[in-house]
Design an enzyme around this catalytic site. Structure first.
Site, PDB file in Angstrom:
ATOM      1  N   ARG A  61       0.422  -0.701   0.308  1.00  0.00           N
ATOM      2  CA  ARG A  61       0.152  -0.058   0.377  1.00  0.00           C
ATOM      3  C   ARG A  61       0.892   1.331  -0.033  1.00  0.00           C
ATOM      4  O   ARG A  61       1.609   1.348   0.344  1.00  0.00           O
ATOM      5  CB  ARG A  61      -1.041  -0.031   1.449  1.00  0.00           C
ATOM      6  CG  ARG A  61      -2.244  -1.260   1.505  1.00  0.00           C
ATOM      7  CD  ARG A  61      -2.734  -1.078   2.319  1.00  0.00           C
ATOM      8  NE  ARG A  61      -4.181  -1.805   2.054  1.00  0.00           N
ATOM      9  CZ  ARG A  61      -4.805  -1.870   1.525  1.00  0.00           C
ATOM     10  NH1 ARG A  61      -5.566  -0.500   1.247  1.00  0.00           N
ATOM     11  NH2 ARG A  61      -6.097  -2.627   0.616  1.00  0.00           N
ATOM     12  N   ALA A 112      -4.285  -3.792   4.628  1.00  0.00           N
ATOM     13  CA  ALA A 112      -6.143  -3.635   4.881  1.00  0.00           C
ATOM     14  C   ALA A 112      -6.448  -4.961   4.036  1.00  0.00           C
ATOM     15  O   ALA A 112      -7.545  -4.638   3.607  1.00  0.00           O
ATOM     16  CB  ALA A 112      -5.885  -2.435   4.354  1.00  0.00           C
ATOM     17  N   SER A 113      -5.883  -5.704   3.274  1.00  0.00           N
ATOM     18  CA  SER A 113      -6.198  -6.457   2.462  1.00  0.00           C
ATOM     19  C   SER A 113      -7.094  -5.568   1.475  1.00  0.00           C
ATOM     20  O   SER A 113      -6.422  -5.332   0.596  1.00  0.00           O
ATOM     21  CB  SER A 113      -6.964  -7.429   3.589  1.00  0.00           C
ATOM     22  OG  SER A 113      -6.855  -7.909   4.472  1.00  0.00           O
ATOM     23  N   HIS A 114      -8.117  -6.183   1.387  1.00  0.00           N
ATOM     24  CA  HIS A 114      -9.306  -5.544   0.284  1.00  0.00           C
ATOM     25  C   HIS A 114     -10.117  -4.672   0.187  1.00  0.00           C
ATOM     26  O   HIS A 114     -10.096  -4.449  -1.077  1.00  0.00           O
ATOM     27  CB  HIS A 114      -9.867  -6.894   0.385  1.00  0.00           C
ATOM     28  CG  HIS A 114     -10.916  -6.812   1.113  1.00  0.00           C
ATOM     29  ND1 HIS A 114     -10.906  -7.448   2.045  1.00  0.00           N
ATOM     30  CD2 HIS A 114     -12.099  -6.059   1.407  1.00  0.00           C
ATOM     31  CE1 HIS A 114     -11.605  -7.080   3.276  1.00  0.00           C
ATOM     32  NE2 HIS A 114     -12.804  -6.266   2.989  1.00  0.00           N
TER      33      HIS A 114
END
Length: 131
Positions: A61, A112-114
């Site tokens: 990210r 924050a994954s998805h």
């Protein structure tokens, strides 16, 4: 004023790390500093008497590198030995608490994954599992 409790969900901490037109950032550098101190406090209250060792990693990210640098900086200020795992996977950070070559008291994964790009989060693993 930041309300850190609003960042916590059932299994980890998530928030807006990059401000957008619609959202104000709340998972800021200052919030990460406070969270790092809270993790240290939690470990001390859990009975860890010796030097604390933590592993810290992140996904790709946009906000990850700065938040990771901040987390590591704050932990080291308080005397924590830190493994910087750089870009890593969530299972790798969990395993840093399980493998004897690292023996981390805590593994911290910034992800924050998805969720959309402007989010980030903090997953915390101890030698007993996720928190």
């Amino acid at each position: 004023m930041e309300k850190l409790a609003e960042l916590q969900n059932e299994s980890d901490i998530r928030g807006i790390a990059i401000a957008t037109k619609e959202y104000q950032a709340n998972l800021t550098v200052e919030a990460v500093r406070k969270i790092a101190r809270g993790i240290i406090n939690w470990l001390c209250q859990s009975g860890i008497k010796e030097k604390i060792t933590m592993g810290v990693g992140r996904d790709s990210r946009l906000s990850g590198q700065k938040l990771q640098e901040t987390m590591i900086e704050e932990l080291t200020v308080y005397g924590v030995d830190v493994y910087d795992f750089g870009l890593a996977t969530t299972p790798a950070l969990f395993m840093s608490t399980q493998f004897s070559q690292f023996s981390c008291d805590v593994g911290i994964m910034l992800t924050a994954s998805h969720l959309p790009y402007y989010y980030n989060g903090i997953k915390i693993f101890s030698q007993k599992g996720g928190r």
